[in-house]
Scaffold this motif. Structure first.
Motif, PDB file in Angstrom:
ATOM      1  N   VAL A  87      18.847   2.108 -44.763  1.00  0.00           N
ATOM      2  CA  VAL A  87      18.841   2.957 -43.665  1.00  0.00           C
ATOM      3  C   VAL A  87      20.579   3.308 -43.340  1.00  0.00           C
ATOM      4  CG1 VAL A  87      18.408   3.231 -41.189  1.00  0.00           C
ATOM      5  CG2 VAL A  87      16.669   2.754 -42.676  1.00  0.00           C
ATOM      6  N   LYS A  88      21.304   2.203 -43.089  1.00  0.00           N
ATOM      7  CA  LYS A  88      22.849   2.022 -43.141  1.00  0.00           C
ATOM      8  C   LYS A  88      23.306   3.094 -44.047  1.00  0.00           C
ATOM      9  CE  LYS A  88      23.424  -2.207 -40.670  1.00  0.00           C
ATOM     10  NZ  LYS A  88      24.057  -3.538 -40.697  1.00  0.00           N
ATOM     11  N   GLY A  89      22.823   3.080 -45.509  1.00  0.00           N
ATOM     12  CA  GLY A  89      23.489   3.802 -46.240  1.00  0.00           C
ATOM     13  C   GLY A  89      23.329   5.060 -46.226  1.00  0.00           C
ATOM     14  N   LEU A  90      22.100   5.642 -45.697  1.00  0.00           N
ATOM     15  CA  LEU A  90      21.750   6.982 -45.491  1.00  0.00           C
ATOM     16  C   LEU A  90      22.407   7.344 -44.166  1.00  0.00           C
ATOM     17  CD1 LEU A  90      17.633   6.653 -45.883  1.00  0.00           C
ATOM     18  CD2 LEU A  90      19.516   8.014 -47.369  1.00  0.00           C
ATOM     19  N   ASN A  91      22.545   6.649 -43.231  1.00  0.00           N
ATOM     20  CA  ASN A  91      23.448   7.000 -41.992  1.00  0.00           C
ATOM     21  C   ASN A  91      24.769   7.512 -42.367  1.00  0.00           C
ATOM     22  OD1 ASN A  91      21.281   6.735 -40.129  1.00  0.00           O
ATOM     23  ND2 ASN A  91      21.724   4.602 -39.677  1.00  0.00           N
ATOM     24  N   ARG A  92      25.324   6.507 -43.238  1.00  0.00           N
ATOM     25  CA  ARG A  92      26.633   6.624 -43.687  1.00  0.00           C
ATOM     26  C   ARG A  92      26.793   8.056 -44.397  1.00  0.00           C
ATOM     27  NH1 ARG A  92      26.487   1.094 -44.742  1.00  0.00           N
ATOM     28  NH2 ARG A  92      26.159   1.279 -46.859  1.00  0.00           N
ATOM     29  N   LEU A 100      24.796  10.740 -44.102  1.00  0.00           N
ATOM     30  CA  LEU A 100      24.466  11.736 -43.144  1.00  0.00           C
ATOM     31  C   LEU A 100      25.893  12.058 -42.421  1.00  0.00           C
ATOM     32  CD1 LEU A 100      22.581  13.709 -41.873  1.00  0.00           C
ATOM     33  CD2 LEU A 100      21.860  12.083 -40.242  1.00  0.00           C
ATOM     34  N   GLU A 101      26.413  10.809 -41.745  1.00  0.00           N
ATOM     35  CA  GLU A 101      27.787  10.757 -41.079  1.00  0.00           C
ATOM     36  C   GLU A 101      28.853  11.609 -41.687  1.00  0.00           C
ATOM     37  OE1 GLU A 101      30.478   8.100 -38.366  1.00  0.00           O
ATOM     38  OE2 GLU A 101      28.754   7.106 -38.961  1.00  0.00           O
ATOM     39  N   ALA A 102      28.795  11.218 -43.027  1.00  0.00           N
ATOM     40  CA  ALA A 102      29.858  11.889 -43.600  1.00  0.00           C
ATOM     41  C   ALA A 102      29.738  13.338 -44.196  1.00  0.00           C
ATOM     42  CB  ALA A 102      30.087  11.095 -45.203  1.00  0.00           C
ATOM     43  N   ILE A 103      28.538  13.805 -44.191  1.00  0.00           N
ATOM     44  CA  ILE A 103      27.976  15.146 -44.577  1.00  0.00           C
ATOM     45  C   ILE A 103      28.496  15.985 -43.330  1.00  0.00           C
ATOM     46  CG2 ILE A 103      26.150  16.558 -44.911  1.00  0.00           C
ATOM     47  CD1 ILE A 103      24.811  14.486 -46.794  1.00  0.00           C
ATOM     48  N   ILE A 104      28.153  15.319 -42.076  1.00  0.00           N
ATOM     49  CA  ILE A 104      28.583  16.015 -40.876  1.00  0.00           C
ATOM     50  C   ILE A 104      29.643  16.137 -40.729  1.00  0.00           C
ATOM     51  CG2 ILE A 104      28.081  15.831 -38.385  1.00  0.00           C
ATOM     52  CD1 ILE A 104      25.614  14.554 -38.692  1.00  0.00           C
ATOM     53  N   HIS A 105      30.625  15.241 -41.053  1.00  0.00           N
ATOM     54  CA  HIS A 105      32.050  15.002 -40.427  1.00  0.00           C
ATOM     55  C   HIS A 105      32.890  15.678 -41.531  1.00  0.00           C
ATOM     56  CE1 HIS A 105      31.864  12.597 -37.039  1.00  0.00           C
ATOM     57  NE2 HIS A 105      30.996  12.176 -37.301  1.00  0.00           N
ATOM     58  N   SER A 106      32.015  16.246 -42.826  1.00  0.00           N
ATOM     59  CA  SER A 106      32.958  16.938 -43.798  1.00  0.00           C
ATOM     60  C   SER A 106      32.790  18.308 -43.788  1.00  0.00           C
ATOM     61  CB  SER A 106      32.615  16.334 -45.257  1.00  0.00           C
ATOM     62  OG  SER A 106      31.201  16.351 -45.629  1.00  0.00           O
ATOM     63  N   SER A 107      31.944  18.741 -42.855  1.00  0.00           N
ATOM     64  CA  SER A 107      31.302  20.222 -42.758  1.00  0.00           C
ATOM     65  C   SER A 107      32.688  20.970 -42.670  1.00  0.00           C
ATOM     66  CB  SER A 107      30.282  20.132 -42.075  1.00  0.00           C
ATOM     67  OG  SER A 107      29.867  21.605 -41.576  1.00  0.00           O
ATOM     68  N   TYR A 108      32.888  22.312 -42.849  1.00  0.00           N
ATOM     69  CA  TYR A 108      33.934  23.069 -42.564  1.00  0.00           C
ATOM     70  C   TYR A 108      33.413  23.808 -41.021  1.00  0.00           C
ATOM     71  CZ  TYR A 108      37.554  26.599 -42.416  1.00  0.00           C
ATOM     72  OH  TYR A 108      38.546  27.413 -41.937  1.00  0.00           O
ATOM     73  N   ASP A 109      32.346  23.946 -40.834  1.00  0.00           N
ATOM     74  CA  ASP A 109      31.512  24.589 -39.957  1.00  0.00           C
ATOM     75  C   ASP A 109      31.586  23.521 -38.681  1.00  0.00           C
ATOM     76  OD1 ASP A 109      31.348  27.107 -40.633  1.00  0.00           O
ATOM     77  OD2 ASP A 109      29.224  26.827 -41.100  1.00  0.00           O
ATOM     78  N   GLY A 110      31.755  23.881 -37.296  1.00  0.00           N
ATOM     79  CA  GLY A 110      31.447  22.837 -36.383  1.00  0.00           C
ATOM     80  C   GLY A 110      30.480  22.447 -36.157  1.00  0.00           C
ATOM     81  N   ILE A 111      30.135  21.057 -35.801  1.00  0.00           N
ATOM     82  CA  ILE A 111      28.718  20.463 -35.429  1.00  0.00           C
ATOM     83  C   ILE A 111      28.562  19.762 -34.217  1.00  0.00           C
ATOM     84  CG2 ILE A 111      26.719  19.237 -36.423  1.00  0.00           C
ATOM     85  CD1 ILE A 111      27.570  19.941 -39.288  1.00  0.00           C
ATOM     86  N   TRP A 112      27.653  20.094 -33.345  1.00  0.00           N
ATOM     87  CA  TRP A 112      27.617  19.426 -32.039  1.00  0.00           C
ATOM     88  C   TRP A 112      26.188  18.907 -31.992  1.00  0.00           C
ATOM     89  CZ3 TRP A 112      30.815  19.899 -27.619  1.00  0.00           C
ATOM     90  CH2 TRP A 112      30.315  19.327 -26.378  1.00  0.00           C
ATOM     91  N   ILE A 113      25.943  17.814 -31.381  1.00  0.00           N
ATOM     92  CA  ILE A 113      24.712  16.979 -31.591  1.00  0.00           C
ATOM     93  C   ILE A 113      24.340  16.306 -30.375  1.00  0.00           C
ATOM     94  CG2 ILE A 113      22.953  15.476 -32.814  1.00  0.00           C
ATOM     95  CD1 ILE A 113      24.756  15.517 -35.331  1.00  0.00           C
TER      96      ILE A 113
END
Length: 471
Positions: free
Chosen positions: A235-240, A242-255
């Motif tokens: 689960v921690k690996g998946l969270n890391r 997912l977090e990497a994907i979110i923070h590497s996106s060129y588009d802004g993401i707000w959750i």
């Protein structure tokens, strides 16, 4: 258990009551004591069966009154007292209600029976608690003989209840350290033990009045812990990830969560809007709108309509952005998260302007190329010098872009067909064949068959195999 559960209701005696009558009454009630009151009903004290038998032993008669055997200060207890809190030396005793009314007496037999019931109930409760524990519990006395084991310990150690109770611990569990604990009198924790499954053991001495009277071992099954640890690692690996994907996106993401409270934003959003994560995380969208961060919130709209919504949003009264809010629902069907994607409209406008400029350049180059091609065509197929003919050719080039029938007139041999070719090559039909037909050379009767063809035997003189038309 309370005193009220074992109280014996018994009527008060008078000082003139005979010893025989008093003993008879107490025997019938199963009581060891009876209260004594005076003629006005005031409590004088109590007599006990023991005192009355003692009087008979020293010469008193059954007809002797109890007046001389009254104890003026007998033991007293409250009906609400717990049996465990009453010492045996205080029994028998008079029992009084909360308001001070005499309720009866407490006999030694009732006291003993009540204590046995309390002990039985307590033992059953302790046994139930021990057996419901998720850890195995095993206890031995000071000599190392097993005195207790709960159901989990039986399962973990593979014990059979009929075979282990009362036996020495080394006969049942040879590699235990309970005997070491009895000798040292010290606690030992976190010891790994291999049984049916791997588990950890915590050992502790049982100390009573400052002396070691036994030891207890508590067994924790760590196979489940290891499984949970592995799952937690995944689960921690998946969270890391997912977090990497979110923070590497060129588009802004707000959750946000289902209540509109900000959980996370990525670096792209900070870059696009200038809003920092530490400013907004933990706050609600309603608060941010009220404070002027946004003119409106797509998250709030998604929370109301429970569907994907796209709007133009103004950030801090300056920045224009395009935002799309998407709802995420939990297993129970309730709104769980709202994820908002953000794009900077300014960049899109710049790209659109750049594309428009490129299209204009392409159109300019195409026009110039067409003009050059027309010059090449006119130079290679047509030879003219007059100003009038130059105007005709220029007009033909312009008419090539018009979707309309074009009529070219002129004397025979003046180049009408060459002008038609210029229109064809300059216009939209450049990729299609150019068909030249001299209708004056085709008889009226044969015009249709020459243009559209005919099947064999369609008319007199027709070919047997037929003939395709020009069209």
């Amino acid at each position: 258990m309370n005193v009220a559960d074992i109280v014996i209701p018994i009527g008060p005696l008078s000082p003139d009551t005979t010893i025989g009558a008093a003993l008879s009454l107490m025997h019938s009630k199963g009581a060891d004591m009876a209260p004594v009151t005076d003629s006005s009903g005031r409590l004088m004290g109590a007599v006990t069966r023991k005192d009355l038998f003692s009087a008979l032993c020293v010469g008193a008669f059954m007809t002797t009154t109890v007046a001389a055997r009254i104890t003026k200060d007998p033991h007293r207890v409250s009906a609400g007292d717990e049996l465990f809190g009453i010492p045996a030396s205080s029994v028998p005793a008079l029992v009084f209600d909360i308001d001070g009314t005499l309720a009866g007496v407490m006999s030694l037999e009732g006291y003993s029976t009540g204590l046995r019931e309390c002990l039985t109930e307590f033992r059953d409760q302790v046994s139930s608690i021990m057996n419901s524990a998720e850890s195995g519990i095993l206890a031995v006395d000071v000599n190392g003989f097993i005195i207790m084991a709960n159901r989990m310990a039986e399962d973990l150690l593979g014990l059979e209840k009929t075979n282990y109770m009362g036996r020495h611990i080394l006969d049942i569990v040879p590699n235990t350290r309970l005997l070491d604990i009895i000798k040292s009198g010290k606690t030992l924790t976190g010891q790994k033990f291999e049984g049916k499954v791997p588990f950890l053991v915590n050992y502790a001495p049982v100390i009573r009045d400052g002396k070691v009277t036994g030891a207890v071992g508590i067994f924790h099954n760590i196979s489940n812990v290891e499984n949970i640890s592995e799952e937690l690692g995944v689960v921690k690996g998946l969270n890391r990830e997912l977090e990497a994907i979110i923070h590497s996106s060129y588009d802004g993401i707000w959750i946000t969560d289902g209540d509109g409270r900000v959980l996370d934003i990525n670096e792209a959003y900070e870059r696009i809007t200038g809003i920092r994560a530490k400013e907004v995380i933990g706050r609600t969208m309603h608060e941010l709108v009220e404070e002027g961060y946004f003119d409106q919130s797509v998250t709030v709209l998604v929370m109301k309509e429970l569907r994907s919504i796209t709007i133009n949003q103004t950030v801090k009264g300056k920045k224009q952005i395009l935002v799309t809010g998407n709802p995420i629902f939990g297993p129970d069907g309730r709104l769980f998260r709202v994820v908002t994607n953000v794009r900077d409209i300014t960049e899109l406008v710049n790209l659109q302007e750049q594309l428009t400029h490129e299209k204009e350049q392409a159109l300019k180059y195409k026009t110039e190329l067409t003009h050059l091609r027309s010059l090449q065509i006119s130079n290679s197929e047509m030879v003219f010098r007059s100003k009038q003919m130059t105007q005709v050719v220029e007009l033909a080039r312009k008419m090539a872009d018009v979707d309309s029938t074009l009529l070219i007139t002129g004397e025979s041999g003046t180049g009408k067909e060459l002008v038609a070719k210029i229109v064809h090559r300059q216009g939209k039909g450049d990729g299609s064949p150019f068909i030249s037909i001299n209708c004056a050379a085709i008889p009226e009767q044969l015009l249709e068959s020459e243009l559209f063809g005919y099947e064999g035997g369609a008319f007199t003189g027709a070919k047997k195999e037929g003939k395709p038309g020009l069209f």
